[in-house]
Design an enzyme around this catalytic site. Sequence first.
Site, short mmCIF file in Angstrom:
data_model
loop_
_atom_site.label_atom_id
_atom_site.label_comp_id
_atom_site.label_asym_id
_atom_site.label_seq_id
_atom_site.Cartn_x
_atom_site.Cartn_y
_atom_site.Cartn_z
N ASP A 13 -1.76 -5.34 -16.30
CA ASP A 13 -2.24 -6.71 -16.59
C ASP A 13 -2.69 -6.80 -18.05
O ASP A 13 -2.39 -7.75 -18.76
CB ASP A 13 -3.44 -7.06 -15.70
CG ASP A 13 -3.03 -7.34 -14.26
OD1 ASP A 13 -1.88 -7.75 -14.03
OD2 ASP A 13 -3.87 -7.15 -13.35
N LYS B 289 -7.78 -3.68 -6.34
CA LYS B 289 -7.49 -3.13 -7.67
C LYS B 289 -8.53 -2.10 -8.12
O LYS B 289 -8.22 -1.17 -8.85
CB LYS B 289 -7.39 -4.25 -8.71
CG LYS B 289 -6.11 -5.07 -8.61
CD LYS B 289 -6.01 -6.07 -9.74
CE LYS B 289 -4.78 -6.92 -9.61
NZ LYS B 289 -4.60 -7.86 -10.72
N1 LIG Z 1 -0.96 -14.40 -14.43
C1 LIG Z 1 -1.33 -13.25 -13.92
O1 LIG Z 1 -0.60 -12.25 -13.99
C2 LIG Z 1 -2.68 -13.12 -13.31
C3 LIG Z 1 -3.20 -11.87 -12.97
C4 LIG Z 1 -4.47 -11.82 -12.38
C5 LIG Z 1 -5.18 -13.00 -12.18
N2 LIG Z 1 -4.63 -14.19 -12.54
C6 LIG Z 1 -5.36 -15.46 -12.40
O2 LIG Z 1 -6.68 -15.26 -12.81
C7 LIG Z 1 -7.58 -15.96 -11.95
C8 LIG Z 1 -8.85 -15.15 -11.82
O3 LIG Z 1 -8.54 -13.91 -11.17
P1 LIG Z 1 -9.63 -12.75 -11.03
O4 LIG Z 1 -8.95 -11.64 -10.34
O5 LIG Z 1 -10.29 -12.52 -12.31
O6 LIG Z 1 -10.66 -13.45 -10.00
P2 LIG Z 1 -12.21 -13.10 -9.80
O7 LIG Z 1 -12.46 -11.66 -10.07
O8 LIG Z 1 -12.55 -13.67 -8.48
O9 LIG Z 1 -12.96 -13.95 -10.95
C9 LIG Z 1 -12.91 -15.33 -10.95
C10 LIG Z 1 -13.65 -15.87 -12.16
O10 LIG Z 1 -13.45 -17.29 -12.19
C11 LIG Z 1 -14.71 -17.95 -12.13
N3 LIG Z 1 -14.55 -19.15 -11.30
C12 LIG Z 1 -14.06 -19.20 -10.05
N4 LIG Z 1 -14.04 -20.47 -9.61
C13 LIG Z 1 -14.57 -21.23 -10.61
C14 LIG Z 1 -14.83 -22.62 -10.76
N5 LIG Z 1 -14.53 -23.48 -9.80
N6 LIG Z 1 -15.37 -23.05 -11.94
C15 LIG Z 1 -15.66 -22.16 -12.93
N7 LIG Z 1 -15.45 -20.84 -12.85
C16 LIG Z 1 -14.89 -20.37 -11.70
C17 LIG Z 1 -15.67 -16.98 -11.50
O11 LIG Z 1 -16.97 -17.32 -11.91
P3 LIG Z 1 -18.29 -16.72 -11.20
O12 LIG Z 1 -18.48 -15.36 -11.81
O13 LIG Z 1 -19.34 -17.67 -11.61
O14 LIG Z 1 -18.01 -16.69 -9.73
C18 LIG Z 1 -15.16 -15.66 -12.11
O15 LIG Z 1 -15.64 -15.49 -13.41
C19 LIG Z 1 -6.80 -16.09 -10.62
O16 LIG Z 1 -7.02 -17.32 -10.06
C20 LIG Z 1 -5.35 -15.96 -11.01
O17 LIG Z 1 -4.76 -17.25 -11.02
C21 LIG Z 1 -3.40 -14.26 -13.09
#
Ligand SMILES: NC(=O)c1ccc[n+]([C@@H]2O[C@H](COP(=O)([O-])OP(=O)(O)OC[C@H]3O[C@@H](n4cnc5c(N)ncnc54)[C@H](OP(=O)(O)O)[C@@H]3O)[C@@H](O)[C@H]2O)c1
Length: 292
Positions: free
Chosen positions: A111, A75
């Site tokens: 998004d 992205k």
């Molecule tokens: N519904 C939709 O259209 C949509 C679109 C995009 C994403 N999403 C959802 O959003 C989630 C995050 O996506 P992203 O792209 O933002 O991922 P990302 O860039 O990898 O960020 C993940 C975030 O979650 C935190 N995290 C991961 N595992 C954790 C845990 N076990 N306990 C506490 N915090 C945790 C990470 O913390 P750290 O910084 O400490 O590593 C980071 O802040 C995805 O899993 C997805 O399900 C949904």
Amino acid sequence: MIKEQIPDAETDLYCLIGNPVSHSLSPLMHNYAFRKLGLNAVYLAFNVQKNKLQEAVEGLKAFNIKGANVTIPYKTSVIKHLDSVEDTARIIGAVNTIKNRDGALIGYNTDCSAFIELLKEKLNNLKGLNALIIGAGGVARAILYGLIENNVNVTVTNRNTDKAESLIEDLKKQFKVKPECNIIRLSDVKNEISKFQIIINATPVGMTPNMNETPVNTDYLTSKMLVFDTVYNPLETILIKKAKRIGCQVIEGYRMLVKQGVLAFKIWTSLQPPAEDMERIVYLKLKGERIE
Ligand SMILES: NC(=O)c1ccc[n+]([C@@H]2O[C@H](COP(=O)([O-])OP(=O)(O)OC[C@H]3O[C@@H](n4cnc5c(N)ncnc54)[C@H](OP(=O)(O)O)[C@@H]3O)[C@@H](O)[C@H]2O)c1
């Protein structure tokens, strides 16, 4: 009855670029919409290796692919390969939708707008509300920008506090009038949670297979809160289930997934896609039911 259209030499092509893409629901959602509208178009998912991103983007032009979605992990890295990027996507630093306009590739971020549109369907006036974002990754960034743009007071909490700080500092640089954003530690959420009207899970916590986890202790939720979970698998996370039981308004992640697809479809085709059908089909798929 859905009209069948067998692809032929005039079929318009759309695609997803990412890695991995095999679990994506976008091909299902968009192909269903094309068929429903009787459009001669298909949507494919391309698993693109890291060192092939530039070639993949050039391929969009070479094959006259009309539009694309971009997903993890491209992205942000896709931006440098595009001809232009619309303001919101540029500020967020992430593109999830590309339109091929007469050979020029333009990047968008749906998004952010999907998140805000869903929120506005539930809350008439966002201005002055207090929101807590849990997480500081890619989706948190899009959500934070959308909330700031709508004059919501935002607090971010993340297991890695430094990452929350750099997310906020980085985004603040984009605004002439610096928005007020706070950071709290995850361990302090229970003491502060009562002041928030909107709670957003922007982490994967609660996602299959770790479905029994919640990003914050749900004992502190109250019925006056709106709870938005970006996780869409399972359809209803424990966070959403508990919030519903307490009487909160809720927005499930699959609705955001569908909405970003609906907005991308509009950008590509300038047509109104069958949004309810797209939502139903994604819902059924995630529920493991048969799709007709
Ligand atoms: N519904 C939709 O259209 C949509 C679109 C995009 C994403 N999403 C959802 O959003 C989630 C995050 O996506 P992203 O792209 O933002 O991922 P990302 O860039 O990898 O960020 C993940 C975030 O979650 C935190 N995290 C991961 N595992 C954790 C845990 N076990 N306990 C506490 N915090 C945790 C990470 O913390 P750290 O910084 O400490 O590593 C980071 O802040 C995805 O899993 C997805 O399900 C949904």
